[in-house]
Motif scaffolding. Structure first.
Motif, mmCIF file in Angstrom:
data_model
loop_
_atom_site.group_PDB
_atom_site.id
_atom_site.type_symbol
_atom_site.label_atom_id
_atom_site.label_comp_id
_atom_site.label_asym_id
_atom_site.label_seq_id
_atom_site.Cartn_x
_atom_site.Cartn_y
_atom_site.Cartn_z
ATOM 1 N N VAL A 92 0.699 -0.731 -0.052
ATOM 2 C CA VAL A 92 -0.248 0.112 0.104
ATOM 3 C C VAL A 92 0.625 1.264 0.347
ATOM 4 N N GLY A 93 2.230 1.141 1.090
ATOM 5 C CA GLY A 93 2.980 2.013 0.691
ATOM 6 C C GLY A 93 3.232 2.740 -0.403
ATOM 7 N N VAL A 94 4.049 1.508 -1.010
ATOM 8 C CA VAL A 94 5.250 1.790 -1.861
ATOM 9 C C VAL A 94 3.768 2.345 -3.336
ATOM 10 N N CYS A 95 2.136 1.945 -3.432
ATOM 11 C CA CYS A 95 1.798 2.146 -4.195
ATOM 12 C C CYS A 95 1.042 4.016 -4.399
ATOM 13 N N MET A 96 1.255 4.257 -3.034
ATOM 14 C CA MET A 96 0.568 5.544 -2.482
ATOM 15 C C MET A 96 1.732 6.637 -2.745
ATOM 16 N N ALA A 97 3.134 6.092 -2.475
ATOM 17 C CA ALA A 97 4.062 6.748 -2.786
ATOM 18 C C ALA A 97 4.280 7.383 -4.126
ATOM 19 N N LEU A 98 3.894 6.074 -5.448
ATOM 20 C CA LEU A 98 3.703 5.756 -6.511
ATOM 21 C C LEU A 98 2.713 7.485 -6.513
ATOM 22 N N ILE A 99 1.824 7.386 -6.701
ATOM 23 C CA ILE A 99 0.902 8.169 -6.107
ATOM 24 C C ILE A 99 0.889 9.283 -6.616
ATOM 25 N N MET A 100 2.028 9.704 -5.475
ATOM 26 C CA MET A 100 2.115 10.632 -4.999
ATOM 27 C C MET A 100 3.138 11.896 -5.776
ATOM 28 N N ASN A 101 4.016 10.938 -6.185
ATOM 29 C CA ASN A 101 5.003 11.324 -6.411
ATOM 30 C C ASN A 101 5.100 11.883 -8.140
ATOM 31 N N ARG A 102 4.547 12.365 -8.424
ATOM 32 C CA ARG A 102 3.808 13.279 -8.957
ATOM 33 C C ARG A 102 3.170 14.780 -8.877
ATOM 34 N N ALA A 103 3.161 15.060 -9.235
ATOM 35 C CA ALA A 103 2.909 16.763 -8.690
ATOM 36 C C ALA A 103 1.519 17.382 -9.488
ATOM 37 N N GLY A 108 -2.831 20.171 -5.106
ATOM 38 C CA GLY A 108 -3.197 19.784 -4.126
ATOM 39 C C GLY A 108 -2.272 17.924 -3.584
ATOM 40 N N ARG A 109 -1.278 18.313 -3.913
ATOM 41 C CA ARG A 109 -0.030 17.591 -3.379
ATOM 42 C C ARG A 109 0.126 17.563 -2.022
ATOM 43 N N GLY A 110 0.732 19.355 -1.344
ATOM 44 C CA GLY A 110 0.868 19.427 0.157
ATOM 45 C C GLY A 110 0.137 18.535 1.555
ATOM 46 N N LEU A 111 -1.308 18.889 1.018
ATOM 47 C CA LEU A 111 -2.847 18.486 1.407
ATOM 48 C C LEU A 111 -2.729 17.387 1.695
ATOM 49 N N VAL A 112 -2.679 16.395 0.202
ATOM 50 C CA VAL A 112 -2.763 15.600 0.520
ATOM 51 C C VAL A 112 -1.633 14.603 1.547
ATOM 52 N N ARG A 113 -0.952 14.925 1.354
ATOM 53 C CA ARG A 113 0.476 14.638 1.963
ATOM 54 C C ARG A 113 0.883 14.476 3.438
ATOM 55 N N ALA A 114 -0.163 15.285 4.192
ATOM 56 C CA ALA A 114 -0.472 15.697 4.954
ATOM 57 C C ALA A 114 -1.613 15.632 5.918
ATOM 58 N N SER A 115 -2.506 15.084 5.148
ATOM 59 C CA SER A 115 -3.978 14.470 5.355
ATOM 60 C C SER A 115 -3.315 12.910 6.314
ATOM 61 N N ILE A 116 -2.728 12.054 5.311
ATOM 62 C CA ILE A 116 -2.002 10.807 5.576
ATOM 63 C C ILE A 116 -0.816 10.856 6.662
ATOM 64 N N LEU A 117 -0.424 12.288 6.773
ATOM 65 C CA LEU A 117 0.880 11.999 8.183
ATOM 66 C C LEU A 117 -0.619 12.138 9.154
ATOM 67 N N VAL A 118 -1.544 12.650 8.968
ATOM 68 C CA VAL A 118 -2.459 12.513 10.260
ATOM 69 C C VAL A 118 -2.591 11.455 11.669
ATOM 70 N N PRO A 119 -2.867 9.893 10.317
ATOM 71 C CA PRO A 119 -3.223 8.918 11.189
ATOM 72 C C PRO A 119 -1.832 8.880 12.141
ATOM 73 N N TRP A 120 -1.013 8.411 11.419
ATOM 74 C CA TRP A 120 0.521 8.250 11.676
ATOM 75 C C TRP A 120 0.756 8.693 13.146
ATOM 76 N N ALA A 121 0.733 10.684 13.132
ATOM 77 C CA ALA A 121 0.883 11.462 14.390
ATOM 78 C C ALA A 121 -0.011 11.075 15.181
ATOM 79 N N ILE A 122 -0.899 11.163 15.050
ATOM 80 C CA ILE A 122 -2.444 11.064 16.350
ATOM 81 C C ILE A 122 -2.164 9.587 17.499
ATOM 82 N N PRO A 123 -2.474 9.952 18.569
ATOM 83 C CA PRO A 123 -2.044 8.956 19.640
ATOM 84 C C PRO A 123 -2.512 7.816 19.212
#
Lengths: 297, 321
Positions: free
Chosen positions: B116-127, B130-145
């Motif tokens: 899943v991670g590699v697929c997500m990275a491949l998708i996000m590796n394009r300009a 709203g890429r910044g927003l998508v990247r920030a939003s998938i950081l949310v699950p990792w950051a919350i306690p």
């Protein structure tokens, strides 16, 4: 004359070349963009839902499926922060802040000199030292819990926030040394040699050569340490009681007593995760860079 | 602070003569002084408890009544019982069950999260917009306690919850059985697949565009390009991400603990088992479980580093040698 005619068309051709390429890619590109958006929304959806529910009144929050149109209210937050159940979360939030910030500062003070020693001036057998730091990541934290508990009990440090500060400092130290080392390895050796030839001492070298290169690294490291300390639950739960309990501990207690009030619980969860979310959003670029632990550079 | 005081001492020593050798000696001493505070703190706060736990794991306490005084006496002595007990009888069954859970959790979540991670990275590796927003939003699950994500998923997986609504089923997710194991896998994937995705993304972004252009000219299709170019080039980043994930999942404690609760055959991990023993005040067995887990993690890490050649030390190796 020639230089003017030479330079003028270049940007024009660049934009001309850039624009069609964008367009050629767009049919499949649009699908991929949409896919990326869907993935992003999918991952953030549970958290958004939690945030939405926290803004509902209790009856609206209890409906299934959840209603989006219900009128927003801050009652959940008022119940959580106000002394609804006879307790307030403020002391625990302050404890969490103390533990996270202080331990992060301590980690930086300890890890930067160590990482400096390991990267810029390699010690003999320095890989062994690095593996020593890594090996602490293999230790099951549960194993350390009992001896630390017994020790804290014997010296009267139970339910004391400084015990957590000490523990979080050493918990984050290996990863901080690891990350800082990879950032410091980015400092070109030539620049250091040039600085020492110019007769710059260690302090001067650190100030004007090393610091500018590693500042993003320090930012990323401190963010990660802050997030890890803020989120830690197991040790905080065992080692603290009523006085020194941290926000996640307070939250679990709150959930146990108020679990049926969804809006209230969601408000509590949002309030407790807000500091780390803000920290994460503020520095997502640096965070990604720091998370890669230098492995990709 | 230490750095400046050290500086004052080493620089005059290095100046007079024998510039190179003296400087090297000075560097060694300086490095030692810079490193020792960290090593000391780790030794005291992490090392001491571990050694102490190891000691406890070899001690057997037997309680008995003194025939002369009638008081309860505790005799302690060196014993391997804590270890032999782990592998036999009822505790043996619990241990192998937890061992199996730990292993299957690790293999399953790491494989799913990597894909899943590699697929997500491949998708996000394009300009894209709203890429910044998508990247920030998938950081949310990792950051919350984890305390909160566990809670969130427990809520999703309640019998009247969203999971059953969406799937149109009536599964009791958090009760004993394969479904609770699955619930932990799903929640863990949600929490850490983005993390792997972001690490791989960082690796993808340093692959030069020329490499892809050359492949295109040679007529390589997308699939071939991925296997022959992208994957080998992103491998160092991926291997380290997977290694660190494995070390974490092998020691997994809080997610099954918060989401399902302890004492469940289908989700108890070795860490939870050790915690259970400890909260029952059976310190010796708890320490023994923890030691076995440590050995297991160390073996996995060693094999992984050896087999896949994880360059965990990074490019610094080539530089200093």
């Amino acid at each position: 004359m020639t230089s003017i005619t030479d330079t003028a068309p270049v940007p024009a051709t660049r934009t001309a070349a850039g624009a069609p390429r964008e367009k050629r890619r767009s049919p499949s590109g649009l699908v991929l963009t949409l896919l990326a958006w869907v993935v992003g929304v999918l991952f953030v959806l549970p958290v958004l839902w939690m945030a939405l529910t926290s803004l509902h009144s209790e009856p609206a929050a209890a409906t299934n499926p959840p209603s989006i149109a219900a009128p927003p209210t801050l009652q959940g937050y008022r119940d959580f922060f106000g002394a609804g159940a006879g307790t307030t979360p403020w002391p625990s939030l302050a404890n969490s802040l103390t533990a996270s910030v202080t331990s992060t500062i301590l980690v930086l003070l300890l890890s930067i000199p160590a990482a400096y020693a390991l990267s810029i001036k390699p010690v003999r057998k320095w890989t062994d030292v690095l593996f020593f730091f890594l090996s602490t990541k293999m230790l099951p934290v549960v194993a350390g819990l009992l001896p630390i508990y017994l020790f804290a009990q014997s010296v009267g440090l139970l339910d004391n926030i400084w015990l957590l500060v000490l523990f979080y400092t050493s918990m984050n130290l290996p990863i901080a040394v690891w990350m800082m080392r990879s950032f410091l390895a980015e400092v070109p050796v030539e620049m250091l040699e040039a600085a020492s030839m110019d007769g710059a001492g260690l302090t001067r070298t650190l100030q004007s050569v090393v610091a500018p290169v590693v500042m993003p690294g320090i930012a990323a490291t401190s963010l990660i340490c802050f997030i890890f300390s803020w989120n830690e639950l197991l040790f905080a739960r065992v080692l603290t009681g009523t006085v020194a309990q941290t926000a996640p501990v307070y939250l679990t207690g709150f959930v146990t007593s108020q679990g049926l009030f969804l809006a209230k619980v969601c408000a509590a969860a949002v309030a407790v995760s807000l500091p780390v979310l803000i920290a994460g959003f503020a520095a997502q670029d640096k965070l990604v860079q720091g998370l890669s632990l230098g492995a990709v550079k | 602070m230490t750095a400046t005081s050290v500086d004052a001492r080493t620089v005059p020593a290095g100046k007079p003569r024998g510039h190179v050798t003296n400087r090297r000696a000075g560097v060694g001493r300086l490095a030692f002084l810079l490193l020792s505070p960290s090593v000391l703190v780790l030794g005291l706060v992490i090392g001491y408890p571990i050694v102490s736990a190891l000691r406890i794991s070899f001690v057997k306490t037997t309680e008995g009544i003194d025939a002369n005084t009638g008081l309860i006496t505790r005799t302690t002595g060196f014993s391997l019982d804590n270890y032999t007990n782990i592998f036999t009888g009822e505790t043996g069954r619990l241990f192998w069950n937890a061992f199996w859970n730990t292993t299957t959790f690790t293999v399953t979540t790491v494989v799913i999260e990597t894909v899943v991670g590699v697929c997500m990275a491949l998708i996000m590796n394009r300009a894209f917009r709203g890429r910044g927003l998508v990247r920030a939003s998938i950081l949310v699950p990792w950051a919350i306690p984890t305390a909160i994500s566990g809670l969130l998923w427990r809520w999703i997986f309640t019998s009247q919850g969203i999971a059953n609504d969406v799937l149109n089923t009536h599964v009791l997710w958090t009760t004993e059985g394969i479904q609770s194991w699955l619930a932990v896998v799903i929640a863990d994937t949600w929490k850490t697949a983005p993390f792997i995705g972001l690490l791989v993304l960082a690796g993808l972004q340093i692959i030069p565009a020329e490499v892809y252009e050359a492949a295109k000219i040679d007529g390589a299709d997308a699939w071939r390009t991925f296997w022959r170019i992208t994957l080998p080039l992103v491998q160092p980043a991926l291997v380290v991400a997977v290694l660190f994930r494995m070390l974490d999942v092998l020691r997994m404690f809080d997610l099954p603990f918060v989401l399902i609760g302890r004492g469940k055959m289908s989700t108890d991990t070795l860490s939870i088992l050790a915690y259970n023993e400890m909260s029952n005040l059976r310190f010796g067995p708890a320490a023994a479980y923890a030691t076995v887990l440590f050995v297991y993690v160390a073996i996995v890490a060693y094999v992984f580093v050896r087999v896949l050649g994880a360059d965990i030390v990074g490019r610094g190796v080539g530089r200093s040698k």
